[in-house]
Design an enzyme around this catalytic site. Sequence first.
Site, PDB file in Angstrom:
ATOM      1  N   SER A 242      -1.273  -1.969   7.751  1.00 41.66           N
ATOM      2  CA  SER A 242      -0.678  -0.985   6.851  1.00 41.66           C
ATOM      3  C   SER A 242      -1.665  -0.716   5.734  1.00 41.66           C
ATOM      4  CB  SER A 242       0.638  -1.515   6.278  1.00 41.66           C
ATOM      5  OG  SER A 242       0.386  -2.660   5.466  1.00 41.66           O
ATOM      6  N   LYS A 243      -1.302   0.168   4.810  1.00 42.30           N
ATOM      7  CA  LYS A 243      -2.223   0.508   3.722  1.00 42.30           C
ATOM      8  C   LYS A 243      -2.586  -0.708   2.873  1.00 42.30           C
ATOM      9  CE  LYS A 243      -1.344   5.442   3.211  1.00 42.30           C
ATOM     10  NZ  LYS A 243      -0.951   6.533   2.300  1.00 42.30           N
ATOM     11  N   ARG A 244      -1.640  -1.641   2.730  1.00 39.92           N
ATOM     12  CA  ARG A 244      -1.956  -2.821   1.919  1.00 39.92           C
ATOM     13  C   ARG A 244      -2.979  -3.712   2.622  1.00 39.92           C
ATOM     14  NH1 ARG A 244       0.977  -7.475   3.487  1.00 39.92           N
ATOM     15  NH2 ARG A 244       2.524  -7.065   5.101  1.00 39.92           N
TER      16      ARG A 244
END
Length: 473
Positions: A242-244
């Site tokens: 994911s973006k994290r």
Amino acid sequence: MPDPVITRFAPSPTGFLHIGGARTALFSWLYARHAGGKMLLRIEDTDRERSTDAAIAAILDGLSWLGLDWDGDVIYQFQRATRHREVAESLLASGHAYYCYTTPDELNEMRAKARAEGRPPRYDGRWRNRPASEAPAGVKPVIRLEAPLDGETVLDDKVQGRVAWANKDLDDLVLLRSDGTPTYMLAVVVDDHDMGVTHIIRGDDHLTNAARQMQIYQALGWHIPVMAHIPLIHGADGAKLSKRHGALGVDAYRAMGYLPEALRNYLVRLGWSQGDKEFFTTAEMIEAFDLAHVGRSPARFDFVKLESMNGHYIRAIRDADLVAALDAALTHLPNGTVARQKLDDAMRAKLLAAMPGLKERAKTLIELLDGANFLFADRPLVLDAKALGILDAGGRTHIAALIPRLTALAEWKAASTEAAVRDYATEIKIKLGDAAQPLRAALTGRATSPGIFDVLEVLGREESLARLQDQAS
């Protein structure tokens, strides 16, 4: 003579070039270059509502920045819609496809019944053997593939191994929608065939698509390309990326100050290995890359490891090349635009002279630019809290005493300034650092910097003495 290897990278321009797509492109590029073949680029822009020119530009720019050059012109899938329709109609003519007049309401009812009975929602083939004379009025048909009902569709995947699907679980997929537009499944097969693609390397999220596409190839009597479905990238915690975790666009990595060669090296090691070797030149990657050593398990993205690898590249690169890399990246880095405006030939020379000390402390170009901030700073310098504390705690007295000694130097070199400061420290019986730290605070505005005597030499006599004078009282 075997046919030349032709791979392709075929992104959908609905967003940036994400890190997973970049790795797929890299693997396809390396495989083609290793075999002396070609990698083609196809933009799959058939989703007209979501495809954008900005996304296309970002994909092309990202590939170019990574150094992944493609062969020939970019192919745009939407422009080939007429050819896709011709192939669908040829399957009708050969008896491998049929018109289906099932209405949307009927399809919804079909899916609901299947779910209620615990079956996968599949089209039931109700128009498979029915004549068009039974077609309901006002319904525009789709064209469906007449897929095999018995046996298996088997893929000898070069990463996943043997993968088999029972044909009874694969329904008759739509080839041409009722408005005459081709589906993704048909367009991909036709384009890969017409482009002469011999090897398809893509993420394993396309594995089920492979079964569908193989059935289209078989119906057309076309040779099926070799396929290799590489595992997706997960985060360091094993969860879906994911973006994290780092599921960002390649442009974001550029803005975070990573070198393209470092990111390329990091990506090639995500899921592919050659012993314990970590660092590869581009030539070494091309020489060594194969599909046999691509793992079947998802690779884990680790920012710490990427940053460490980037730091290695920064330290290893020639100083002049690093100045050029920083120069090229400035418009993409935070606060880089200001530095770009001041980067004339004189400043570039200072930056080059300072680079040996700067690059030892930096893991990214952002850190490198931050370390070089003292070069670009205007007088009087803005001091951070630590630097101000050093000067307020007696540091200004040392600066005032050192200014005449430094002014009197015949030669302005790191060695001569160091000798003058050492002599001063010895005379008044203080440690060298007690004299050097106030110099660092006054010259850079910070409590940390490259070697302070190197800083004095890089800034030059006039600028150094002026900065010291600003803080002497």
